[in-house]
Write a protein that holds these residues in place. Sequence first.
Motif, mmCIF file in Angstrom:
data_model
loop_
_atom_site.group_PDB
_atom_site.id
_atom_site.type_symbol
_atom_site.label_atom_id
_atom_site.label_comp_id
_atom_site.label_asym_id
_atom_site.label_seq_id
_atom_site.Cartn_x
_atom_site.Cartn_y
_atom_site.Cartn_z
ATOM 1 N N ASP A 167 0.265 6.854 11.047
ATOM 2 C CA ASP A 167 0.291 6.020 9.837
ATOM 3 C C ASP A 167 1.749 5.853 9.412
ATOM 4 O OD1 ASP A 167 -2.206 5.377 7.609
ATOM 5 O OD2 ASP A 167 -0.127 5.109 6.927
ATOM 6 N N ILE A 168 2.033 4.722 8.773
ATOM 7 C CA ILE A 168 3.409 4.489 8.317
ATOM 8 C C ILE A 168 3.627 5.016 6.894
ATOM 9 C CG2 ILE A 168 3.950 2.541 9.841
ATOM 10 C CD1 ILE A 168 3.170 0.662 7.539
ATOM 11 N N ASP A 169 2.588 5.557 6.259
ATOM 12 C CA ASP A 169 2.752 6.098 4.906
ATOM 13 C C ASP A 169 2.980 7.610 4.976
ATOM 14 O OD1 ASP A 169 2.686 5.805 1.978
ATOM 15 O OD2 ASP A 169 0.903 7.066 2.131
ATOM 16 N N GLU A 193 -6.316 7.222 16.305
ATOM 17 C CA GLU A 193 -6.670 6.469 15.095
ATOM 18 C C GLU A 193 -5.400 5.866 14.500
ATOM 19 O OE1 GLU A 193 -8.182 8.470 11.586
ATOM 20 O OE2 GLU A 193 -8.562 6.533 10.637
ATOM 21 N N GLN A 199 -16.128 6.110 7.319
ATOM 22 C CA GLN A 199 -15.614 7.127 8.247
ATOM 23 C C GLN A 199 -16.763 7.923 8.862
ATOM 24 O OE1 GLN A 199 -12.891 9.128 5.675
ATOM 25 N NE2 GLN A 199 -11.822 7.216 5.293
ATOM 26 N N ILE A 203 -8.453 5.748 -2.123
ATOM 27 C CA ILE A 203 -8.764 4.909 -0.951
ATOM 28 C C ILE A 203 -9.641 5.705 0.016
ATOM 29 C CG2 ILE A 203 -7.750 3.943 1.179
ATOM 30 C CD1 ILE A 203 -7.147 2.086 -0.994
ATOM 31 N N GLU A 216 -4.590 -4.635 6.530
ATOM 32 C CA GLU A 216 -3.472 -4.042 5.779
ATOM 33 C C GLU A 216 -2.149 -4.218 6.515
ATOM 34 O OE1 GLU A 216 -3.500 -1.935 2.989
ATOM 35 O OE2 GLU A 216 -5.655 -1.771 2.662
ATOM 36 N N ILE A 217 -2.223 -4.547 7.788
ATOM 37 C CA ILE A 217 -0.992 -4.661 8.586
ATOM 38 C C ILE A 217 -0.371 -6.025 8.310
ATOM 39 C CG2 ILE A 217 -0.070 -4.681 10.939
ATOM 40 C CD1 ILE A 217 -2.539 -2.965 11.738
ATOM 41 N N THR A 265 -13.507 4.832 1.316
ATOM 42 C CA THR A 265 -13.856 4.496 2.706
ATOM 43 C C THR A 265 -14.639 5.630 3.381
ATOM 44 O OG1 THR A 265 -11.709 5.295 3.431
ATOM 45 C CG2 THR A 265 -11.887 2.937 3.081
ATOM 46 N N VAL A 307 -9.898 1.895 10.884
ATOM 47 C CA VAL A 307 -10.908 1.676 9.845
ATOM 48 C C VAL A 307 -10.216 1.133 8.594
ATOM 49 C CG1 VAL A 307 -12.645 2.763 8.369
ATOM 50 C CG2 VAL A 307 -12.446 3.456 10.750
ATOM 51 N N GLU A 308 -10.563 -0.074 8.211
ATOM 52 C CA GLU A 308 -9.969 -0.733 7.042
ATOM 53 C C GLU A 308 -8.436 -0.766 7.139
ATOM 54 O OE1 GLU A 308 -12.222 -2.725 5.641
ATOM 55 O OE2 GLU A 308 -11.693 -2.076 3.620
ATOM 56 N N VAL A 309 -7.938 -1.081 8.319
ATOM 57 C CA VAL A 309 -6.494 -1.081 8.550
ATOM 58 C C VAL A 309 -5.982 -2.455 8.976
ATOM 59 C CG1 VAL A 309 -4.668 -0.143 10.056
ATOM 60 C CG2 VAL A 309 -6.370 1.388 9.064
ATOM 61 N N GLY A 349 -4.374 7.241 7.410
ATOM 62 C CA GLY A 349 -4.344 7.591 5.992
ATOM 63 C C GLY A 349 -4.324 9.104 5.811
ATOM 64 N N PHE A 354 0.831 -1.200 0.000
ATOM 65 C CA PHE A 354 0.000 0.000 0.000
ATOM 66 C C PHE A 354 0.870 1.256 0.000
ATOM 67 C CE2 PHE A 354 -2.270 3.440 1.884
ATOM 68 C CZ PHE A 354 -3.611 3.257 1.612
ATOM 69 N N GLN A 355 1.863 1.254 0.896
ATOM 70 C CA GLN A 355 2.656 2.461 1.123
ATOM 71 C C GLN A 355 3.480 2.810 -0.121
ATOM 72 O OE1 GLN A 355 2.646 -0.171 3.362
ATOM 73 N NE2 GLN A 355 1.087 0.848 4.581
ATOM 74 N N GLY A 401 -3.550 4.030 11.521
ATOM 75 C CA GLY A 401 -3.744 3.890 10.066
ATOM 76 C C GLY A 401 -4.698 4.973 9.572
HETATM 77 C C1 LIG Z 1 -6.898 1.032 3.420
HETATM 78 S S1 LIG Z 1 -5.969 2.285 4.190
HETATM 79 C C2 LIG Z 1 -7.198 3.017 5.195
HETATM 80 C C3 LIG Z 1 -6.841 4.439 5.540
HETATM 81 C C4 LIG Z 1 -7.925 5.159 6.330
HETATM 82 N N1 LIG Z 1 -8.160 4.530 7.609
HETATM 83 C C5 LIG Z 1 -9.205 5.200 5.520
HETATM 84 O O1 LIG Z 1 -10.206 4.604 5.951
HETATM 85 O O2 LIG Z 1 -9.236 5.821 4.443
HETATM 86 C C6 LIG Z 1 -4.922 1.464 5.361
HETATM 87 C C7 LIG Z 1 -3.945 2.380 6.066
HETATM 88 O O3 LIG Z 1 -3.267 1.648 7.105
HETATM 89 C C8 LIG Z 1 -1.938 2.076 7.129
HETATM 90 N N2 LIG Z 1 -1.105 1.090 7.833
HETATM 91 C C9 LIG Z 1 -0.768 -0.152 7.424
HETATM 92 N N3 LIG Z 1 0.017 -0.747 8.348
HETATM 93 C C10 LIG Z 1 0.163 0.136 9.371
HETATM 94 C C11 LIG Z 1 0.854 0.125 10.617
HETATM 95 N N4 LIG Z 1 1.587 -0.921 10.980
HETATM 96 N N5 LIG Z 1 0.783 1.211 11.427
HETATM 97 C C12 LIG Z 1 0.067 2.301 11.025
HETATM 98 N N6 LIG Z 1 -0.606 2.378 9.850
HETATM 99 C C13 LIG Z 1 -0.550 1.319 9.042
HETATM 100 C C14 LIG Z 1 -1.601 2.235 5.650
HETATM 101 O O4 LIG Z 1 -0.424 2.975 5.434
HETATM 102 C C15 LIG Z 1 -2.866 2.921 5.141
HETATM 103 O O5 LIG Z 1 -2.801 4.315 5.227
#
Ligand SMILES: C[S@@+](CC[C@H](N)C(=O)[O-])C[C@H]1O[C@@H](n2cnc3c(N)ncnc32)[C@H](O)[C@@H]1O
Length: 344
Positions: free
Chosen positions: A201-203, A176, A150, A142, A249-250, A146, A244-246, A180, A131-132, A178
Amino acid sequence: MAANEITADTQVARIFEWRRGFNTIYLMHLGVQLGLFKALAESPGAEPAQLAQKLGLQPVYVDRWCMTAYGMELLDAEGAGYKLAPFFDVILAAPTHPRYLGGYVQLGAEFAGPDFMHCLEAFKTGKFVPFQGRGDAFNLAIASSTWGLQVITAKKILPGLAGLNERLAQGGAILEVGCGTGNLLVQIAKSFPSARVVGIDIDAQSIATARKRIADANLGDRVEARHGTLADLPAGSFDAAVMVEVLHEIGQEIRPAVVKDTARAIKSGGWMVIVDETYPSNHDEARKPEFKFPLHTGFEELLWGNVIPTREEQESLFRNAGLTAGIDRSLIGEGFTVLATQKP
Ligand SMILES: C[S@@+](CC[C@H](N)C(=O)[O-])C[C@H]1O[C@@H](n2cnc3c(N)ncnc32)[C@H](O)[C@@H]1O
């Protein structure tokens, strides 16, 4: 022939129907991006030539688009022109409405299509594209897809949690993970006007966009977006943590640690809320309607390296993080799971 009998003809018909569905994704994407749905929402009954003139498009293309959209029942006829079929004014022409799906359509047309082509190679090499680092256009698509989640999270799910309003009204804080591009941070701040709100967030690029969004909303005094991991957050400092939707993704190898770090940051009696998808645990579930969306997300996001957790995996992640109280589990929308539990 019995009503449910499977024949070669019925199977062929299913393939043709899916193929039309594929085209319809692009038909809708064009309608959103070129402003055709918006123009029809503003001027019901407009004729293709009028739409073409208003939007600076080629009449012959717009004519064919309208006729096909009419055939797919996205448009209805009105006089010699067209109007949107019921509810598509909000679903395809109102980007701030919780039911808007233009972003989800865009994600399919602009990103899922090319990703599936990369899968031809990825199935052989096992490589993925996370993703990142995919950039602003992707991050914003994205965030748009979502958006509805939200709004529901900020306006319904969080305000409905026992005791949270009171805690936040007394100057509490909400995390919160992740976050985004920061849509939900702003929504939460509006729902809880006294709360401090921290997103992480890590991005890096998403966080840059989130910071701008926070500044534009004049919320910089109590809303913050941080780039990095959760390890630095002080223990027991938040009244609720939300994702939310995170979760899916981890990366699976770090997922238990991230859930544990999130739980550590929550105060005793505070809430952990996860809005995500639940992968079917068995064949029986894989054909149930509520698992269709997570099943397909799991397929669509293969190239991102995402693995959607099953119910058993979600529950084990909570238990291992010390979240041992009962989990409230509910289903919203097309197949999203809401998990909420209070930290003992
Ligand atoms: C699908 S996006 C959802 C973003 C936001 N929550 C939304 O609903 O639009 C998933 C997010 O989780 C973040 N993410 C993934 N792994 C993570 C981690 N270990 N710590 C923090 N953020 C993370 C990604 O970088 C991305 O921005």
